[in-house]
Design a protein around this motif. Structure first.
Motif, mmCIF file in Angstrom:
data_model
loop_
_atom_site.group_PDB
_atom_site.id
_atom_site.type_symbol
_atom_site.label_atom_id
_atom_site.label_comp_id
_atom_site.label_asym_id
_atom_site.label_seq_id
_atom_site.Cartn_x
_atom_site.Cartn_y
_atom_site.Cartn_z
ATOM 1 N N LEU B 81 0.564 -1.260 -0.141
ATOM 2 C CA LEU B 81 0.048 -0.394 0.302
ATOM 3 C C LEU B 81 0.700 1.535 -0.225
ATOM 4 O O LEU B 81 0.071 2.483 -1.223
ATOM 5 C CB LEU B 81 -0.683 -0.197 1.321
ATOM 6 N N ALA B 82 2.474 1.537 0.546
ATOM 7 C CA ALA B 82 2.331 2.794 0.492
ATOM 8 C C ALA B 82 3.124 2.761 -0.370
ATOM 9 O O ALA B 82 3.173 4.444 -0.543
ATOM 10 C CB ALA B 82 4.021 2.103 1.919
ATOM 11 N N PRO B 83 3.784 2.457 -1.761
ATOM 12 C CA PRO B 83 4.023 3.001 -2.561
ATOM 13 C C PRO B 83 2.870 3.459 -2.770
ATOM 14 O O PRO B 83 2.987 4.508 -3.498
ATOM 15 C CB PRO B 83 5.142 2.020 -3.422
ATOM 16 N N MET B 84 1.791 3.169 -2.851
ATOM 17 C CA MET B 84 0.373 3.554 -3.805
ATOM 18 C C MET B 84 0.294 4.738 -2.669
ATOM 19 O O MET B 84 0.122 5.768 -3.857
ATOM 20 C CB MET B 84 -0.495 2.475 -3.789
ATOM 21 N N LEU B 87 2.522 7.307 -4.673
ATOM 22 C CA LEU B 87 2.014 7.930 -5.774
ATOM 23 C C LEU B 87 0.929 8.819 -6.566
ATOM 24 O O LEU B 87 0.665 9.485 -6.502
ATOM 25 C CB LEU B 87 2.291 6.626 -6.531
ATOM 26 N N PHE B 88 -0.178 8.805 -5.664
ATOM 27 C CA PHE B 88 -1.702 8.873 -5.859
ATOM 28 C C PHE B 88 -1.711 10.425 -5.228
ATOM 29 O O PHE B 88 -1.576 11.315 -5.663
ATOM 30 C CB PHE B 88 -2.292 7.885 -4.732
ATOM 31 N N VAL B 89 -0.990 10.606 -3.824
ATOM 32 C CA VAL B 89 -1.227 11.615 -2.848
ATOM 33 C C VAL B 89 0.148 12.231 -3.966
ATOM 34 O O VAL B 89 -0.889 13.890 -4.438
ATOM 35 C CB VAL B 89 -0.325 11.448 -1.548
ATOM 36 N N TYR B 235 12.730 -2.203 -0.499
ATOM 37 C CA TYR B 235 12.289 -1.937 -2.204
ATOM 38 C C TYR B 235 12.955 -2.653 -3.107
ATOM 39 O O TYR B 235 13.893 -1.715 -3.098
ATOM 40 C CB TYR B 235 11.134 -0.893 -1.997
ATOM 41 N N SER B 236 11.825 -3.045 -4.417
ATOM 42 C CA SER B 236 12.603 -3.256 -5.173
ATOM 43 C C SER B 236 11.489 -3.035 -6.436
ATOM 44 O O SER B 236 10.185 -3.394 -6.309
ATOM 45 C CB SER B 236 12.915 -4.700 -5.411
ATOM 46 N N SER B 237 12.212 -3.301 -7.884
ATOM 47 C CA SER B 237 11.078 -3.347 -8.956
ATOM 48 C C SER B 237 10.378 -2.213 -9.299
ATOM 49 O O SER B 237 10.578 -1.420 -8.435
ATOM 50 C CB SER B 237 10.241 -4.440 -8.562
ATOM 51 N N MET B 238 8.990 -2.211 -9.462
ATOM 52 C CA MET B 238 8.182 -0.777 -9.356
ATOM 53 C C MET B 238 7.614 -0.399 -8.026
ATOM 54 O O MET B 238 7.381 0.519 -8.551
ATOM 55 C CB MET B 238 7.470 -2.119 -10.149
ATOM 56 N N LYS B 239 7.855 -1.323 -7.189
ATOM 57 C CA LYS B 239 6.640 -0.924 -5.972
ATOM 58 C C LYS B 239 8.440 0.560 -5.533
ATOM 59 O O LYS B 239 8.017 1.495 -5.376
ATOM 60 C CB LYS B 239 7.333 -1.366 -4.856
ATOM 61 N N PHE B 240 9.796 0.205 -5.633
ATOM 62 C CA PHE B 240 10.503 1.402 -5.956
ATOM 63 C C PHE B 240 10.449 2.664 -6.806
ATOM 64 O O PHE B 240 10.121 3.366 -6.414
ATOM 65 C CB PHE B 240 12.140 0.265 -6.714
ATOM 66 N N SER B 246 6.668 9.275 -7.257
ATOM 67 C CA SER B 246 6.442 9.826 -5.803
ATOM 68 C C SER B 246 6.674 11.090 -5.931
ATOM 69 O O SER B 246 6.778 12.157 -6.014
ATOM 70 C CB SER B 246 6.100 9.616 -5.275
ATOM 71 N N GLU B 247 8.704 10.969 -5.461
ATOM 72 C CA GLU B 247 9.430 11.653 -5.448
ATOM 73 C C GLU B 247 9.961 13.037 -6.350
ATOM 74 O O GLU B 247 9.620 14.090 -5.929
ATOM 75 C CB GLU B 247 10.787 11.245 -5.035
ATOM 76 N N TYR B 248 9.999 12.203 -7.484
ATOM 77 C CA TYR B 248 9.763 13.527 -8.697
ATOM 78 C C TYR B 248 8.788 14.248 -9.112
ATOM 79 O O TYR B 248 8.258 15.439 -9.195
ATOM 80 C CB TYR B 248 10.738 12.790 -9.858
ATOM 81 N N ALA B 249 7.651 13.493 -8.847
ATOM 82 C CA ALA B 249 6.228 14.095 -8.634
ATOM 83 C C ALA B 249 5.716 15.370 -7.375
ATOM 84 O O ALA B 249 5.767 16.439 -7.952
ATOM 85 C CB ALA B 249 4.854 13.279 -8.372
ATOM 86 N N ASN B 250 6.214 15.043 -6.623
ATOM 87 C CA ASN B 250 6.555 15.274 -5.502
ATOM 88 C C ASN B 250 7.045 17.003 -5.671
ATOM 89 O O ASN B 250 6.898 18.138 -5.115
ATOM 90 C CB ASN B 250 6.869 14.447 -4.213
#
Lengths: 167, 343, 561
Positions: B81-84, B87-89, B235-240, B246-250
């Motif tokens: 859930l966490a990466p979602m 990203l969502f926020v 975290y690895s793969s797409m979760k990472f 999200s960091e860059y979106a932020n």
């Protein structure tokens, strides 16, 4: 009354330094200057670095113009080699030098390119070339025999001149 | 305008924004690497595509092909859930940021913002507060001490800097008398940019924005030398990749906010005096917004490769003892301006 | 005893001693090229010049007789100056070809050039050209340019080998050495001139250019060429023996050894004919098997014979330890008293200097270790006879090529039901064997040999087998041995799967249900020293590097009895 003396230490910052902003701007301007400076990178496989004569690349044996090796297999390079990379087996020859290397092997996995072999060689027979990109995929391949080590003397002339001048 | 049309237009805008955002984010990673290279007198990625321009896609493919590893001790659901959340926020915040004035297109008046919310700024603050959950939960659910430390750090850091951020915005709101982003932009007409009128507020907001986006010099949640990878260690793969995105979106959102709140949004000072056709003006203004955004983004990257990381106690000192009082001073300053000049 | 002062130190000397001898006895080394403790004084190299007070000139230490109250300075300014000058003179015509020269690394001239030389040459003229590459004899190569005319080789031939073959010819700077017309340097001790040559003028044709001195390890051991037991160094590089050189032992061989021993006693170790794993004869063919298998198989085969059907032959080529364990194995494990060994006598071989007619190195040792028939038992001839008559059906031979020495035995051995042989190399005996144990060669194991005079001496392993480890077993290590890894071609010489005979016998006894607790040859020897009177109170440390002479009277009694 004793006077309290406040010592200023090196790490104590002045007011201007404490508010960070001028210092940050200083740092930013430095990095910006570097951004627009010319780059040092050489785009290696396409563009190749050609070292000067002082460069110590892979050690090679000198092959005289008549195709003979100059080496007399004295074994001093093997003795001086701090990494024990060199193995020499001498044998007798009819040539004037009496002795030649029947086997001369440098283990390039052991070689540290220090150039001691070149420095100690009494015959100027082993010199450091300009080869720096050595590749091999197994240990056996990394052991260079005479076939790979012998290089015609005219290709190494600038290194020999360099040695005569500075050694 | 019927409800259907409004939904359609909004969907188009959402799609546009999201795809643009994705593209920007990918190229942000590209430029991050390029700028780091330039700062260090290197060339940077140049192998994939012309000048390495396809590098971001290669990275994405690589990440997709990676194995997704979930630690044995992890809380699997929250770990997912966490990466979602993150990203969502990050993506939804962009809904309220206006990137141009109202335009007339196909006979419609379209405001160039996904949702023209009259309390948009509040929405932004609310969502950024939410984004801390993404990081904290990621750290907590991984079942690793590094992740946990990263998560804790991120929550403490975000909460601390949110306060000065909020107070800085206070100054802006006093002047604009509205929470509506479009109104805030419009209130900065001419050279009345908030960055000029209230420089202290601008600086506190800027610094807080760095802290909120976990960018260097405030990237303590992922401080590699201390915490391996911080909250995303496990975290690895797409979760990472989701955290990465999200960091860059932020970053983009923070830049958008800075532009909107302090740099006059899409406005070009005194452009109306030139008497250009309104279509061209709108286009130029969108261009101006993008230019300002890119400039701030460049600043983000530039700072990252110039400044070292703060120590944790320095970070907290700065947040509470410097930024917070400064933002209060800023409010007083703005209040004085209003009292004296009646702005 | 009279005394004199040398370098402000008072030393005693025997009347008639020269200064150099007296100084040497007290650990003071005076540089010398031509002087050799076993050769006559020639006094031509002049490097041993020392200052003697009240003498008008510097004196050569090698021919000046020491006298009471003499005051000698070996380090005074005058001496050092003279030494430098002599070095400079010698080096004038000595070629700078150390890189080619085999002597490099153990060269007296090189050493002295470092310690007493000026470090650079003032001589700008052409060096003398002389004959190089002259073959003096079958084993010795001469290089005239390197020669410093010390005459050691000439004196050796005259005085030690008693076969004058070499001489100086020409004069002045063109003096050189040559063989007499019609002669060549082929006396049985010719290769000693290579050792005593202080430079690389005389080199070994056999060893020429094979290895540099500093790449080899030198193991102190014993020559196995005859029952003299000359002390030697075994020089090994990459687990291969490259040469043997004599080691000084005044009691046994002085400084010398014969060419036969030097050339012929080590080549079998490196040879292709090595037995490199245990072998069994199955349906007429030799099959390679593992150690566990061969122990079990040998045990089961040997058990099928009655006690008095099994005979044992010890060996004068094996160590005392090996022979002792064979005795123990025969008596206690099998219960057979039929035990003897074969003497190898070659009446042509011996001479007055070193060589002995008994060409096996350890006949005395085999005897003393107990290889002799019990009263009821049969001796060697008796055993052969019994085999011919079919009374003895199984024979156990320890490291001895009996068949090559007695070719007629081939037919007789064919009658045996079981022939077990320990051997390091394939030979005529192993060709007949049913079971072959690969035995470690003398250069691969620890042990003791007793020479014809009753001097017991240590052999030490110089070559590694699969069973041994150079570092862990405390063997001599060269620089290459110390730093080599499994990935270096120069450190991965062949290791044979061979074991010392005492170890094989221990294993076989174990397979037959008799535990023998020996892990090292030293343990076997310590049991021997408890059990056998001749070895009473001895251990390996007592024997040391130069050996111990056993009680000769006692030995004679024993041998005669």
């Amino acid at each position: 009354m004793e006077q309290k003396s406040v010592k200023r230490r090196k790490k104590d910052l002045s007011f201007l330094e404490r508010i960070y902003i001028p210092e940050i701007l200083k740092g930013l301007s430095l990095t910006f200057k570097n951004m627009i400076r010319p780059k040092f990178t050489i785009e290696y496989p396409e563009e190749r670095f050609i070292p000067s004569a002082a460069y110590r690349g892979r050690p090679v044996l000198i092959e005289e113009n008549n195709g003979d090796e100059r080496c007399v297999a004295c074994g001093l390079c093997s003795r001086v080699c701090p990494a024990l990379a060199i193995e020499v087996q001498a044998a007798e020859t009819e040539r004037e030098q009496e002795r030649y290397p029947e086997k001369f092997e440098i283990n390039m996995l052991r070689c540290i390119f220090c150039g001691f072999c070149e420095e100690v060689c009494p015959e100027e027979a082993i010199v450091m070339s300009k080869d720096y990109d050595l590749t091999f995929s197994n240990r056996e391949e990394a052991i260079y025999g005479k076939d790979k080590l012998l290089v015609p003397v005219n290709q190494l002339q600038d290194r020999i001149d360099f040695l005569r001048k500075y050694k | 305008m019927g409800i259907g049309e409004i939904i359609l237009i909004s969907l188009v805008k959402i799609l546009l924004i999201i795809s643009l955002l994705f593209l920007t984010v990918s190229y942000l990673t590209y430029f991050e690497r390029k700028i780091s290279a330039w700062v260090q007198n290197r060339i940077g990625p140049n192998r994939v595509g012309w000048k390495g321009l396809l590098q971001p896609f290669a990275d994405v493919f690589k990440l997709m092909l990676k194995e997704d590893i979930v630690p044995e001790k992890a809380d699997r659901i929250i770990h997912l859930l966490a990466p979602m959340i993150a990203l969502f926020v990050a993506f939804s915040t962009f809904a309220v940021i206006p990137f141009g004035p109202e335009v007339h297109l196909f006979g419609y008046d379209i405001p160039l913002v996904v949702a023209d919310v009259n309390m948009g700024v509040l929405f932004v603050l609310a969502l950024t507060s939410l984004s801390v959950y993404g990081l904290t939960l990621a750290g907590w659910s991984s079942g690793s001490k590094y992740s946990l430390l990263g998560g804790i750090r991120s929550s403490a850091q975000m909460i601390s800097y949110e306060i000065s951020m909020g107070f800085s915005i206070g100054g802006v709101l006093l002047l604009s008398e509205s929470l509506r982003p479009i109104a805030i932009v419009e209130s900065q007409s001419g050279w009345m940019w908030n960055a000029i009128v209230q420089p202290i507020g601008f600086i506190t907001f800027l610094v807080s924005a760095f802290a909120e986006t976990n960018r260097l010099p405030f990237d303590l949640p992922e401080a590699e030398p201390e915490l391996v990878g911080g909250f995303h260690t496990e975290y690895s793969s797409m979760k990472f990749a989701a955290f990465f995105l999200s960091e860059y979106a932020n970053m983009i959102i923070a830049s958008g906010l800075i532009v909107t709140l302090y740099l006059g949004g899409w406005q070009i000072p005194y452009i109306d005096l030139l008497g250009l056709p309104s279509g061209l003006v709108a286009l130029l203004q969108v261009g101006a917004f993008i230019f300002k955004l890119v400039a701030i983004l460049f600043f983000f990257l530039w700072v990252r490769w110039s400044l070292p990381r703060f120590r944790y106690d320095q970070l907290m000192n700065l947040g509470w003892k410097v930024m917070f009082p400064l933002s209060l001073i800023n409010i007083i300053w703005v209040a004085l301006l209003i009292m004296i000049f009646g702005l | 005893m009279p005394k004199f002062l040398i370098d402000e130190k008072e030393i005693e000397f025997q009347t008639g001693q020269t200064i150099i001898e007296a100084a040497r006895d007290h650990g003071i080394d005076i540089p010398h090229f031509c002087w050799h403790p076993k050769l006559s004084v020639s006094g031509n190299c002049r490097i041993c010049l020392v200052e003697v007070e009240k003498m008008p000139k510097l004196m050569i230490a090698c021919s000046t007789i020491a006298s009471e109250g003499m005051v000698v300075h070996t380090q005074s300014e005058k001496t050092l100056e003279a030494r430098n000058a002599v070095m400079e003179f010698i080096l004038i015509n000595h070629p700078l070809d150390c890189p080619i020269c085999d002597e490099a690394g153990e060269c007296k001239l090189q050493d002295y050039a470092y310690s007493h030389g000026e470090g650079e040459s003032r001589f700008t003229e052409e060096k003398n050209q002389k004959e190089k590459h002259v073959q003096f004899g079958p084993q010795v190569m001469f290089d005239g340019e390197r020669c410093i005319s010390c005459s050691r080789c000439i004196r050796f031939c005259d005085e030690i080998a008693k076969d004058p073959e070499l001489t100086f010819v020409q004069r002045g700077d063109s003096v050189t050495i040559t063989t007499f017309p019609g002669e060549e340097l082929d006396n049985p001790y010719s290769m000693n001139v290579i050792d005593i040559c202080p430079v690389g003028a005389l080199t070994s044709i056999d060893f020429r250019f094979k290895a540099r001195v500093w790449d080899m390890s030198a193991t102190k051991s014993i020559c196995t060429g005859c029952s003299r037991g000359c002390n030697i160094d075994i020089w090994v590089r990459n687990n291969e023996i490259l040469r043997l050189t004599p080691r000084h032992n005044e009691e046994v061989n002085s400084y010398w050894m014969c060419d036969y021993g030097r050339l012929n006693t080590f080549k079998n170790v490196n040879a292709e004919t090595r037995v490199d794993c245990p072998q069994l004869r199955r349906e007429g063919k030799l099959v390679k098997v593992g150690w566990d298998e061969i122990y079990a198989e040998t045990a089961s085969r040997i058990k099928s014979f009655a006690k008095d059907e099994v005979a044992f032959l010890g060996s004068a080529h094996a160590t005392c330890e090996d022979n002792y364990l064979l005795v123990k194995f025969a008596r206690t494990v099998i219960g057979s008293g039929i035990l003897d060994f074969m003497n190898h006598i070659d009446p042509e071989f011996g001479d007055d200097l070193l060589k002995q007619n008994d060409v096996a190195p350890n006949s005395m040792g085999a005897k003393l270790a107990g290889i002799s028939p019990l009263k009821s038992g049969l001796n060697f001839e008796g055993i052969i006879k019994a085999i011919r008559e079919g009374k003895i059906k199984a024979l156990y031979i320890l490291e001895d090529d009996v068949v090559s020495a007695n070719p007629h035995l081939e037919n007789i051995f064919a009658k045996l039901d079981l022939l077990i042989v320990h051997s390091s190399n394939y030979n005529n005996t192993t060709a007949l064997a049913d079971i072959i144990f690969p035995a470690a060669a003398i250069a691969e194991k620890n042990g003791t040999l007793i020479n014809f005079e009753g001097v017991i001496q240590r052999i030490k392993p110089a070559v590694v087998t699969i069973d041994t480890d150079r570092a862990l077993d405390g063997m001599e290590m060269s620089r290459l041995d110390k730093f080599g890894t499994n990935f270096d071609r120069w450190a991965t010489g062949v290791k044979r799967d061979a074991r010392a005979s005492w170890k094989i016998l221990t294993g076989l006894a174990g397979a037959l249900g008799h535990k023998m607790k020996f892990n090292m040859a030293e343990e076997v020897f310590s049991e021997m020293s408890n059990q056998i009177e001749a070895f009473k109170g001895l251990d390996y440390d007592d024997i040391g590097e130069t050996g111990v002479k056993l009680n000769v009277k006692f030995l004679e009694q024993k041998v005669n009895a």
